[in-house]
Design a protein around this motif. Structure first.
Motif, PDB file in Angstrom:
ATOM      1  N   HIS A 113       1.094  -1.011   0.260  1.00 45.19           N
ATOM      2  CA  HIS A 113       0.017   0.151  -0.101  1.00 45.19           C
ATOM      3  C   HIS A 113       0.819   1.127  -0.078  1.00 45.19           C
ATOM      4  CE1 HIS A 113      -3.826  -1.912   1.707  1.00 45.19           C
ATOM      5  NE2 HIS A 113      -3.503  -2.586   0.703  1.00 45.19           N
ATOM      6  N   ALA A 114       1.631   1.779   0.874  1.00 46.71           N
ATOM      7  CA  ALA A 114       2.781   2.741   1.071  1.00 46.71           C
ATOM      8  C   ALA A 114       3.574   3.125   0.297  1.00 46.71           C
ATOM      9  CB  ALA A 114       3.499   2.527   2.612  1.00 46.71           C
TER      10      ALA A 114
ATOM     11  N   LYS B 151       6.562   4.273   7.124  1.00 46.95           N
ATOM     12  CA  LYS B 151       6.294   3.804   5.685  1.00 46.95           C
ATOM     13  C   LYS B 151       4.751   4.850   5.548  1.00 46.95           C
ATOM     14  CE  LYS B 151       8.620   0.221   4.382  1.00 46.95           C
ATOM     15  NZ  LYS B 151       8.397  -1.562   4.125  1.00 46.95           N
ATOM     16  N   ILE B 152       3.848   5.120   6.334  1.00 47.06           N
ATOM     17  CA  ILE B 152       2.807   5.510   6.665  1.00 47.06           C
ATOM     18  C   ILE B 152       2.852   7.382   6.403  1.00 47.06           C
ATOM     19  CG2 ILE B 152       0.110   6.492   7.874  1.00 47.06           C
ATOM     20  CD1 ILE B 152       0.791   3.505   8.681  1.00 47.06           C
ATOM     21  N   ASP B 153       4.155   8.076   7.561  1.00 52.96           N
ATOM     22  CA  ASP B 153       4.172   8.970   7.711  1.00 52.96           C
ATOM     23  C   ASP B 153       5.266   9.287   5.722  1.00 52.96           C
ATOM     24  OD1 ASP B 153       3.486   9.221  10.076  1.00 52.96           O
ATOM     25  OD2 ASP B 153       5.238   9.323  10.631  1.00 52.96           O
TER      26      ASP B 153
ATOM     27  N   GLY C  93      -6.107   9.779   5.915  1.00 50.23           N
ATOM     28  CA  GLY C  93      -5.108   9.016   5.981  1.00 50.23           C
ATOM     29  C   GLY C  93      -4.514   9.176   8.065  1.00 50.23           C
ATOM     30  N   ALA C  94      -4.872  10.404   8.176  1.00 49.13           N
ATOM     31  CA  ALA C  94      -5.515  10.922   9.298  1.00 49.13           C
ATOM     32  C   ALA C  94      -5.626   9.928  10.481  1.00 49.13           C
ATOM     33  CB  ALA C  94      -5.419  11.755  10.176  1.00 49.13           C
ATOM     34  N   ASP C  95      -6.986   9.258   9.454  1.00 52.59           N
ATOM     35  CA  ASP C  95      -7.808   8.667  10.851  1.00 52.59           C
ATOM     36  C   ASP C  95      -7.008   6.641  10.851  1.00 52.59           C
ATOM     37  OD1 ASP C  95     -10.271   9.364  11.483  1.00 52.59           O
ATOM     38  OD2 ASP C  95     -10.571   9.678   9.163  1.00 52.59           O
ATOM     39  N   GLY C  96      -6.813   6.355   8.818  1.00 51.61           N
ATOM     40  CA  GLY C  96      -5.143   5.178   8.937  1.00 51.61           C
ATOM     41  C   GLY C  96      -4.490   5.380   9.786  1.00 51.61           C
ATOM     42  N   LYS C  97      -3.562   6.421   9.961  1.00 51.58           N
ATOM     43  CA  LYS C  97      -2.654   5.955  11.045  1.00 51.58           C
ATOM     44  C   LYS C  97      -3.075   5.629  12.492  1.00 51.58           C
ATOM     45  CE  LYS C  97       0.987   8.549  12.506  1.00 51.58           C
ATOM     46  NZ  LYS C  97       2.294  10.024  12.266  1.00 51.58           N
ATOM     47  N   ALA C  98      -3.879   6.488  13.129  1.00 56.24           N
ATOM     48  CA  ALA C  98      -4.516   6.830  14.133  1.00 56.24           C
ATOM     49  C   ALA C  98      -4.427   5.422  14.726  1.00 56.24           C
ATOM     50  CB  ALA C  98      -5.768   7.651  14.572  1.00 56.24           C
TER      51      ALA C  98
END
Ligand SMILES: NC(=O)c1ccc[n+]([C@@H]2O[C@H](COP(=O)([O-])OP(=O)(O)OC[C@H]3O[C@@H](n4cnc5c(N)ncnc54)[C@H](O)[C@@H]3O)[C@@H](O)[C@H]2O)c1
Length: 345
Positions: free
Chosen positions: A88-89, A114-116, A316-321
């Motif tokens: 994904h990343a 990788k998310i960041d 994206g913030a929800d995904g990371k959280a």
């Protein structure tokens, strides 16, 4: 309404799907058959035959093996990524750099750095990103949230989530899944935020009670997460890889003046009663059945956001959280202590 506005509102969003396996083929079918606001122009899979089969079934003209071939295509406005989680990343980064809006399946990735990197590219490119937290698009979860948010039943005190799969996925899948909390539990780790807001601390416990093979790679099949929320409330997440009676999906928010809850759906509502008691149907078999309508609704809303230039309902913030909460739960499980969310990252 002006003619220009009307034309804009009826314009179809041109979209492509990368990864046409189990989840990607469902999204592809939904877009073609059930989302008239979108025009599915291409599909891609490294297993070309898999993409070709779904393209033949649905009459999709363009089929590619390498997703880079889609990136220069000015015709494509948005891309749905439903490849294996470990890809994904980097795919997100490339798609964002190509200026295309993104719908990405959950979890965003398994590594926070990788998310960041991917989120930074999304931000730089100014494209939209929606994460596939499909349960937020289920009417029952939403109704519970709306009841609590209305304030009608008072202050939220305790949230309970039960999320138990009907059976194990393959060992091959489990070995690279990131573990039960990051794979199966990721939906709950998003749902707790959707229902109650920010989490401050988690304490997790887990065990292998059902299948000893998991011990080979340090995963668990049964787990509990205790949560403390910033609003002072508490919560639990109850996960299992195998509930023999079917896919068990329940939620309750107990409040100071009442409670709001969501029971399991049933395959049928018929009940048989006889001298031995009452019996009824099992829950729908698994996520494809239970959440079929959510998979359509989440992508329909994404397409609408692209068309009307609106903010996506999951970000994206929800995904990371959710991934951060998953790491906090894993740390707690390994160190056998409560972990503050601020310790992660
Ligand atoms: N939202 C949900 O309820 C839900 C349910 C199941 C799976 N998922 C997520 O969807 C994603 C896919 O899961 P799945 O079960 O469909 O897996 P899958 O293995 O069936 O499908 C993944 C597909 O991606 C393809 N692929 C892998 N790397 C690629 C690349 N670089 N370029 C193009 N294609 C590539 C594979 O060939 C495969 O066909 C995972 O991230 C998973 O966590 C979400």
């Amino acid at each position: 309404m002006s003619i220009e506005k009307e034309a804009e509102m009826t314009k179809k969003v041109k979209i492509a799907v990368i990864g046409t396996g189990r989840m990607g083929s469902v999204h592809t079918r939904n877009i073609v058959r059930l989302i008239p606001e979108a025009d599915l122009v291409a599909v891609c899979d490294i297993r070309l035959e898999v993409a070709q089969a779904v393209a033949d079934e649905l009459g999709i003209q363009r089929v590619v093996k390498d997703y880079h071939d889609l990136l220069d295509d000015k015709n494509i406005e948005a891309i749905l990524i439903a490849t294996s989680t470990d890809t994904h990343a980097f795919i997100m980064k490339d798609v964002a750099a190509a200026g295309k809006h993104i719908f990405c399946e959950k979890p965003l990735a398994l590594e926070l750095d990788k998310i960041d990197e991917a989120l930074a590219e999304v931000e730089k490119a100014g494209v939209k990103l929606q994460v596939g937290f499909n349960r937020r698009f289920d009417k029952s979860y939403k109704q519970v949230r709306d009841i609590v948010a209305s304030g009608e039943i008072g202050r939220p005190c305790i949230l309970h989530i039960v999320n138990r799969d009907p059976d194990f996925p393959s060992m091959e899948f489990l070995r690279v899944s990131g573990g039960m909390f990051l794979d199966l539990g990721i939906h709950d780790l998003d749902m707790v935020r959707y229902q109650m807001g920010d989490v401050e601390e988690v304490y997790a416990t887990g065990a292998v009670l059902l299948n000893d093979e998991l011990k080979e790679f340090g995963d668990i099949d049964t787990g509990l997460i205790l949560l403390k929320f910033a609003n002072g409330a508490m919560g639990t997440i109850d996960n299992s890889r195998k509930a023999v009676y079917g896919y068990d999906q329940r939620l309750e928010v107990f409040c100071s003046n009442g409670t709001a809850m969501m029971e399991n759906e049933k395959e049928t509502t018929a009940v048989k009663g006889n001298m031995n008691g009452f019996t009824s149907a099992k829950p729908p078999y698994f996520f494809m059945q239970r959440y079929a309508s959510c998979y359509v609704e989440e992508v329909r809303q994404f397409v609408e956001c692209v068309r009307d230039d609106k903010k996506t309902p999951t970000t994206g913030a929800d995904g990371k959280a959710a991934v951060v909460l998953g790491y906090a739960a894993l740390k707690s499980l390994r160190e056998n202590r409560p972990v503050k969310i601020s310790e992660i990252g």
